[in-house]
Enzyme design. Structure first.
Site, PDB file in Angstrom:
ATOM      1  N   LYS A  13      -3.997  -5.086 -20.217  1.00  0.00           N
ATOM      2  CA  LYS A  13      -4.127  -5.154 -21.675  1.00  0.00           C
ATOM      3  C   LYS A  13      -5.513  -5.651 -22.087  1.00  0.00           C
ATOM      4  O   LYS A  13      -6.147  -5.085 -22.961  1.00  0.00           O
ATOM      5  CB  LYS A  13      -3.070  -6.101 -22.277  1.00  0.00           C
ATOM      6  CG  LYS A  13      -1.638  -5.733 -21.952  1.00  0.00           C
ATOM      7  CD  LYS A  13      -0.644  -6.692 -22.609  1.00  0.00           C
ATOM      8  CE  LYS A  13      -0.763  -8.122 -22.127  1.00  0.00           C
ATOM      9  NZ  LYS A  13      -0.172  -8.388 -20.791  1.00  0.00           N
ATOM     10  N   ARG A  88       5.846 -11.933 -27.880  1.00  0.00           N
ATOM     11  CA  ARG A  88       6.365 -12.010 -26.520  1.00  0.00           C
ATOM     12  C   ARG A  88       7.828 -12.414 -26.486  1.00  0.00           C
ATOM     13  O   ARG A  88       8.416 -12.488 -25.421  1.00  0.00           O
ATOM     14  CB  ARG A  88       5.572 -13.079 -25.779  1.00  0.00           C
ATOM     15  CG  ARG A  88       4.664 -12.577 -24.675  1.00  0.00           C
ATOM     16  CD  ARG A  88       3.878 -13.792 -24.206  1.00  0.00           C
ATOM     17  NE  ARG A  88       3.323 -13.659 -22.905  1.00  0.00           N
ATOM     18  CZ  ARG A  88       2.054 -13.317 -22.659  1.00  0.00           C
ATOM     19  NH1 ARG A  88       1.246 -12.984 -23.654  1.00  0.00           N
ATOM     20  NH2 ARG A  88       1.610 -13.283 -21.431  1.00  0.00           N
ATOM     21  N   ARG A 127      -7.396 -11.050  -9.517  1.00  0.00           N
ATOM     22  CA  ARG A 127      -8.126 -11.053 -10.789  1.00  0.00           C
ATOM     23  C   ARG A 127      -9.050 -12.256 -10.918  1.00  0.00           C
ATOM     24  O   ARG A 127      -8.659 -13.393 -10.688  1.00  0.00           O
ATOM     25  CB  ARG A 127      -7.108 -11.051 -11.936  1.00  0.00           C
ATOM     26  CG  ARG A 127      -7.705 -11.259 -13.307  1.00  0.00           C
ATOM     27  CD  ARG A 127      -6.773 -10.810 -14.386  1.00  0.00           C
ATOM     28  NE  ARG A 127      -5.607 -11.651 -14.570  1.00  0.00           N
ATOM     29  CZ  ARG A 127      -4.654 -11.394 -15.458  1.00  0.00           C
ATOM     30  NH1 ARG A 127      -4.721 -10.316 -16.210  1.00  0.00           N
ATOM     31  NH2 ARG A 127      -3.625 -12.205 -15.576  1.00  0.00           N
ATOM     32  N   ARG A 160      -8.180 -17.649 -12.923  1.00  0.00           N
ATOM     33  CA  ARG A 160      -7.377 -18.432 -13.862  1.00  0.00           C
ATOM     34  C   ARG A 160      -6.403 -19.305 -13.086  1.00  0.00           C
ATOM     35  O   ARG A 160      -5.856 -18.884 -12.088  1.00  0.00           O
ATOM     36  CB  ARG A 160      -6.578 -17.481 -14.754  1.00  0.00           C
ATOM     37  CG  ARG A 160      -7.298 -17.096 -16.018  1.00  0.00           C
ATOM     38  CD  ARG A 160      -6.661 -15.926 -16.709  1.00  0.00           C
ATOM     39  NE  ARG A 160      -5.223 -16.057 -16.933  1.00  0.00           N
ATOM     40  CZ  ARG A 160      -4.496 -15.164 -17.589  1.00  0.00           C
ATOM     41  NH1 ARG A 160      -5.074 -14.080 -18.085  1.00  0.00           N
ATOM     42  NH2 ARG A 160      -3.207 -15.322 -17.749  1.00  0.00           N
ATOM     43  N   ARG A 171       5.661 -16.085 -14.180  1.00  0.00           N
ATOM     44  CA  ARG A 171       5.257 -15.350 -15.385  1.00  0.00           C
ATOM     45  C   ARG A 171       5.885 -13.963 -15.436  1.00  0.00           C
ATOM     46  O   ARG A 171       6.270 -13.485 -16.499  1.00  0.00           O
ATOM     47  CB  ARG A 171       3.729 -15.244 -15.453  1.00  0.00           C
ATOM     48  CG  ARG A 171       3.102 -16.524 -16.025  1.00  0.00           C
ATOM     49  CD  ARG A 171       1.642 -16.653 -15.685  1.00  0.00           C
ATOM     50  NE  ARG A 171       0.871 -15.537 -16.140  1.00  0.00           N
ATOM     51  CZ  ARG A 171      -0.166 -15.030 -15.481  1.00  0.00           C
ATOM     52  NH1 ARG A 171      -0.548 -15.561 -14.345  1.00  0.00           N
ATOM     53  NH2 ARG A 171      -0.822 -14.007 -15.973  1.00  0.00           N
TER      54      ARG A 171
HETATM   55  P1  ADP Z   1      -0.961 -12.534 -19.136  1.00  0.00           P
HETATM   56  O1  ADP Z   1      -0.665 -11.378 -20.027  1.00  0.00           O
HETATM   57  O2  ADP Z   1      -1.805 -12.183 -17.966  1.00  0.00           O
HETATM   58  O3  ADP Z   1       0.255 -13.333 -18.739  1.00  0.00           O
HETATM   59  P2  ADP Z   1      -2.079 -14.075 -21.342  1.00  0.00           P
HETATM   60  O4  ADP Z   1      -3.511 -14.404 -21.346  1.00  0.00           O
HETATM   61  O5  ADP Z   1      -1.591 -13.115 -22.343  1.00  0.00           O
HETATM   62  O6  ADP Z   1      -1.826 -13.596 -19.868  1.00  0.00           O
HETATM   63  O7  ADP Z   1      -1.211 -15.418 -21.466  1.00  0.00           O
HETATM   64  C1  ADP Z   1      -1.439 -16.547 -20.692  1.00  0.00           C
HETATM   65  C2  ADP Z   1      -0.438 -17.642 -21.041  1.00  0.00           C
HETATM   66  O8  ADP Z   1      -0.613 -18.053 -22.406  1.00  0.00           O
HETATM   67  C3  ADP Z   1       1.045 -17.256 -20.951  1.00  0.00           C
HETATM   68  O9  ADP Z   1       1.562 -17.382 -19.643  1.00  0.00           O
HETATM   69  C4  ADP Z   1       1.682 -18.244 -21.933  1.00  0.00           C
HETATM   70  O10 ADP Z   1       1.840 -19.521 -21.380  1.00  0.00           O
HETATM   71  C5  ADP Z   1       0.632 -18.332 -23.030  1.00  0.00           C
HETATM   72  N1  ADP Z   1       0.886 -17.319 -24.097  1.00  0.00           N
HETATM   73  C6  ADP Z   1       0.099 -16.260 -24.403  1.00  0.00           C
HETATM   74  N2  ADP Z   1       0.631 -15.548 -25.405  1.00  0.00           N
HETATM   75  C7  ADP Z   1       1.804 -16.153 -25.742  1.00  0.00           C
HETATM   76  C8  ADP Z   1       2.844 -15.907 -26.694  1.00  0.00           C
HETATM   77  N3  ADP Z   1       2.792 -14.858 -27.530  1.00  0.00           N
HETATM   78  N4  ADP Z   1       3.895 -16.763 -26.741  1.00  0.00           N
HETATM   79  C9  ADP Z   1       3.966 -17.817 -25.939  1.00  0.00           C
HETATM   80  N5  ADP Z   1       3.043 -18.115 -25.012  1.00  0.00           N
HETATM   81  C10 ADP Z   1       1.970 -17.307 -24.912  1.00  0.00           C
END
Ligand code: ADP
Ligand code: ZN
Length: 213
Positions: A13, A88, A127, A160, A171
């Protein structure tokens, strides 16, 4: 041009959003990036979010919805936006519907980048991202002599903290349980477009671009 990019962690994404925001000149709103920035700056939000992120859990809905609602109300979103990593959960999706109604807008399309789990694990484990310009790379495709230095800006490439060990699996499970049901939510609204994300990122990019055009 109000678009949601969906897909499990590691689907690509962020990589796609990075190009799309330049092509369409719309802001890329990534809740993950917003939280990571807050963590880096050690703000109150960052300190709170870090507890959840480090263990692979979602940040509570209340907090997340708040920062997105605030962001969407800003002037640069008036010509459209690219949401990445939000919503999410079903609660977040319903809250987004409310926010959109309040600001007199609608979501035009939801693009789901679909990738098999075995490939996601591999991608996430490899990554790395640039600590300066935030560009994303994969160790599997980086030249051996890169010395973990960004080819674009010379910054140091780092992994990360949530892209390591058990947190990756956690996750992916959280995604299955809490986020995957949203595909049905948007399918029922007639907004969902599925994209096969297990292909060259260039091919995926042209497909998404064509949909947005
Ligand atoms: P990825 O898609 O690789 O898991 P993101 O950068 O989108 O990584 O998200 C990293 C972390 O940030 C998630 O594991 C969560 O803890 C938090 N996070 C991101 N977006 C949300 C969301 N919409 N609701 C709750 N937590 C979120
Ligand atoms: Zn860089």
């Amino acid at each position: 041009m109000n678009t949601i990019l969906m897909g499990p962690p590691g689907a690509g994404k962020g990589t796609q959003a990075d190009r799309l925001k330049k092509e369409f000149k719309i802001p890329h709103i990534s809740t993950g990036d917003m939280f990571r920035e807050a963590v880096e700056q050690k703000t109150e939000l960052g300190l709170e979010a870090k507890k959840f992120m480090d263990s692979g859990q979602l940040v509570p809905d209340q907090i997340t919805i708040g920062i997105v609602a605030e962001r969407l109300a800003q002037a640069d979103c008036s010509k459209g936006f690219l949401l990445d990593g939000f919503p999410r959960t079903t609660v977040q999706a319903e809250a987004l519907d409310e926010v959109m109604t309040k600001i007199g807008k609608v979501i035009k399309v939801v693009i789901n980048i679909d990738v098999p789990k075995s490939i996601l694990l591999e991608r996430i484990a490899g990554r790395v991202s640039c600590s300066k310009c935030k560009a994303i790379f994969n160790l599997a495709t980086l030249a051996e002599d890169s010395n973990k230095i960004c080819g674009t800006c010379g910054g140091e490439l780092i992994q990360r903290s949530d892209d390591q060990g058990d947190t990756i699996v956690k996750r992916l499970n959280v995604y299955d349980e809490q986020t995957n049901p949203l595909l049905d939510y948007y399918h029922k609204k007639g907004l969902l477009k599925n994209i096969d994300g297990n292909r060259d990122s260039e091919v995926i990019y042209s497909e998404i671009k064509a949909i947005l055009e």
